[in-house]
Enzyme design. Structure first.
Site, PDB file in Angstrom:
ATOM      1  N   LYS A  22       0.863  -1.199   0.000  1.00 37.17           N
ATOM      2  CA  LYS A  22       0.000   0.000   0.000  1.00 37.17           C
ATOM      3  C   LYS A  22       0.892   1.239   0.000  1.00 37.17           C
ATOM      4  O   LYS A  22       2.051   1.183   0.388  1.00 37.17           O
ATOM      5  CB  LYS A  22      -0.942   0.021   1.193  1.00 37.17           C
ATOM      6  CG  LYS A  22      -0.323   0.054   2.558  1.00 37.17           C
ATOM      7  CD  LYS A  22       0.155   1.352   3.082  1.00 37.17           C
ATOM      8  CE  LYS A  22      -0.883   2.450   2.947  1.00 37.17           C
ATOM      9  NZ  LYS A  22      -0.310   3.725   3.480  1.00 37.17           N
ATOM     10  N   THR A  40       2.535   5.975   4.086  1.00 38.21           N
ATOM     11  CA  THR A  40       3.616   5.047   4.313  1.00 38.21           C
ATOM     12  C   THR A  40       3.595   3.954   3.263  1.00 38.21           C
ATOM     13  O   THR A  40       2.536   3.506   2.858  1.00 38.21           O
ATOM     14  CB  THR A  40       3.352   4.379   5.674  1.00 38.21           C
ATOM     15  OG1 THR A  40       3.455   5.392   6.653  1.00 38.21           O
ATOM     16  CG2 THR A  40       4.336   3.285   5.956  1.00 38.21           C
ATOM     17  N   ASN A  77      -2.487  16.932  -0.795  1.00 38.21           N
ATOM     18  CA  ASN A  77      -1.488  17.102   0.252  1.00 38.21           C
ATOM     19  C   ASN A  77      -1.569  18.429   0.993  1.00 38.21           C
ATOM     20  O   ASN A  77      -0.800  18.682   1.905  1.00 38.21           O
ATOM     21  CB  ASN A  77      -0.093  16.903  -0.332  1.00 38.21           C
ATOM     22  CG  ASN A  77       0.132  15.452  -0.686  1.00 38.21           C
ATOM     23  OD1 ASN A  77      -0.053  14.581   0.154  1.00 38.21           O
ATOM     24  ND2 ASN A  77       0.469  15.194  -1.927  1.00 38.21           N
TER      25      ASN A  77
END
Lengths: 386, 386
Positions: free
Chosen positions: A170, A181, A381
């Site tokens: 992932k 992550t 973001n």
């Protein structure tokens, strides 16, 4: 036969659950269990100096190259929580260790999600019995439960001579920052020792996950684990094994790159003509991280001048008067000078290759995989934690 | 008295013209002349390995620390044009040298604009007579003519004890990519020798232009030139002179940062508690270049976890358990752990300070100046060359 990623190799079981860590109500926990007969494990971790509590815990757990289970959670990275974070991770792992009838340090943990949020320990322990009860051929569900902002699960399955390698992953580097992550899990029923497992994983990660560079960031939680149980009875040749692990990682990386957040272009950067492979890699990374080059590619703009300006910053030997640049194999710059039709090259497709010859006459080469820099990247973001 | 930047110190003249290099029809050439009595010059150039033809020419011209004039043009970088680019730059400079009645290598050249476009030599030489005829107190016009995507001209004037330092600049690092070379021109009527001029310029650039880091890129054309003619008759103390040059550069940098493309936030990154100043600078740059941190700041999001993840990648000593982060002087992370009210900090203003203590107990500090990463940055930089 159905491909279920990590539960395709013999002797592995998985389960997924919705523990309530994610506000979305989507699955957010997974358990992967190695049923033996052997419990060989290898791992590669983030190079970031700031590491999350689960990384600290898993580093210790895997130090003896032996693991029987890994607890995964999404929705909370359990990073930068100080001593409390370490205690929380240990509490969750202890609960699973006890309930699985294991002892000591045979259970590892991987977390992904927001940095600085505390682990909801009670919720997670509350989900333990259900997870253990549902252990089975649930690689698909586990692959779903570890996702954060990913839009699709990533799974791989490589059938080799007498053994199988399965995988799930992932995120993609830090593409979706504190939430994204990179977590990877590989399982195999090959009969290999710890050294062979670690060597195969190190080599594969170096050529795949570590070459996938979306924004140059590395997270506090990045972890890739390989578990091998020997259930197939096959002791593979080292080359065959390395190749199978590499292929599984390559497959996962292709999926990660395609699903990177805000991506509209998949970009392959290939550097040739470097003094060494290492210098080629440095140059390729410098180009792959250059925001100006990435913005140009988003705009399908064959602005090769930015590639030259970017590579000129790299800490690598080059002949400044003999650099060549190719977009989709068409020469746009030769001898550090633009070709007449350079600005006519069509970059409107979803896949772009950028090849750069540093002009040293050396044989060093390297490839990195990246993406464009889009409005969606900024959007995703810039509005996340609050 | 009117402030005219580079023509405020005694003994300097400037002119601007529209030679037709820019399609927009805006002024695109400037000439700056040092009328003496002395012709001391110092310069600092891009560290990029790929340098434009005017940089090569000016490096040679200033090698003897003597310049009488500088020809500026915007709209064309004359970079990556091979031998043709070198010849073109020389032709233009030769034309000005002859018409100014000078000889040898007393004329330098600075260009900014698209990489890979050839210099329109005839147009530029055609503008020479007009430029020379109009030489005068035209610092404002010169500052206007060197702009590319800048929205305002940048000028400075520092009055010191018996002498004056004037300045103009354009661009900001590579913020507006191939088009936004950083060019700076400083003039002074102080009576200083070559060593004092170069030392003052080196020190000032290191603390100002080199700390202004919008996207980590350095252009093929970056050049800052300082010319000193002694016309004031004042031989300043080395400290006074250094300070005046530094203050002029600081003033220009503040203007550059405020006008960086796509900017909605001005960000100051201050690192303390590092083992050395150099390591503090490395850490500050790493944070300042982290696209995830910059996206968060664009969104006024106090996502301190990204700052920790960014600084953890820096090649600098730190105590991973003792890092502190302050947004606008409010503690959001202490001992590498978030403070209770961390996510309540208000970052909606246009100015944001990010202070990070690396926790080594050392006294190393550094400051860099950067901006957020906005939609406009992507927009401007994805649709430029074609």
């Amino acid at each position: 036969m159905t491909i279920t990623g990590i539960t395709t190799p013999e002797g592995f079981a998985a389960a997924a659950a919705t523990a309530g860590i994610k506000q979305s109500g989507k699955p957010d926990m997974a358990l992967v269990v190695n049923k033996g007969p052997k419990y060989v494990a290898a791992a590669v971790f983030t190079r970031n100096k700031v590491v999350a509590s689960p990384v600290k815990l898993t580093r210790k757990a895997v130090a003896d190259h032996r693991l029987k289970a890994v607890v995964y959670n999404s929705g909370c990275a359990n990073a930068c929580n100080g001593v409390q974070g370490d205690k929380d991770a240990a509490k969750v792992v202890d609960a699973f260790t006890t309930r699985l009838g294991l002892a000591g340090d045979d259970v590892a943990m991987c977390s992904t999600g927001l940095i600085g949020a505390l682990l909801p320990v009670d919720k997670m322990i509350g989900a333990a019995d259900g997870l253990i009860k549902n252990l089975g051929d649930n690689g698909n569900r586990a692959a779903e439960a570890i996702l954060t902002t990913d839009t699709a699960r990533k799974q791989a399955c490589i059938r080799a001579e007498g053994f199988t390698v399965g995988g799930m992953a992932k995120g993609v580097g830090m593409i979706a920052p504190s939430m994204a992550t990179l977590l990877g899990c590989l399982t195999t029923d090959a009969d290999v020792d710890a050294e062979m497992a670690q060597n195969a994983l190190d080599a594969a990660v170096e050529q795949t996950f570590n070459r996938l560079d979306i924004d140059g960031s590395t997270s506090t939680n990045d972890t890739v684990i390989l578990m091998a149980n020997g259930a197939s009875g096959t002791k593979p040749d080292v080359r065959d094994f390395n190749k199978a692990v590499l292929n599984a990682c390559e497959d996962l990386c292709r999926q990660l790159q395609a699903d990177a957040e805000g991506v509209t272009k998949r970009v392959v950067i290939r550097v040739i003509g470097a003094a060494t492979d290492e210098q080629a890699l440095t140059a390729a990374r410098t180009i792959g991280r250059d925001t100006l080059t990435k913005c140009a590619l988003f705009g399908s703009d064959p602005n090769w001048g930015r590639v030259l300006a970017a590579v000129g910053m790299a800490d690598a030997e080059m002949d400044p008067d003999e650099i060549s640049v190719f977009f989709n194999e068409e020469a746009v710059c030769l001898h550090s000078t633009g070709t007449p039709d350079a600005r006519e090259v069509d970059l409107t497709g979803e896949d772009i290759t950028v090849k750069v010859d540093l002009g040293t006459g050396g044989h060093g080469t390297a490839t990195v995989y990246t993406t464009d820099l889009s409005h969606d990247y900024v959007e995703i973001n810039s509005a996340y934690s609050t």
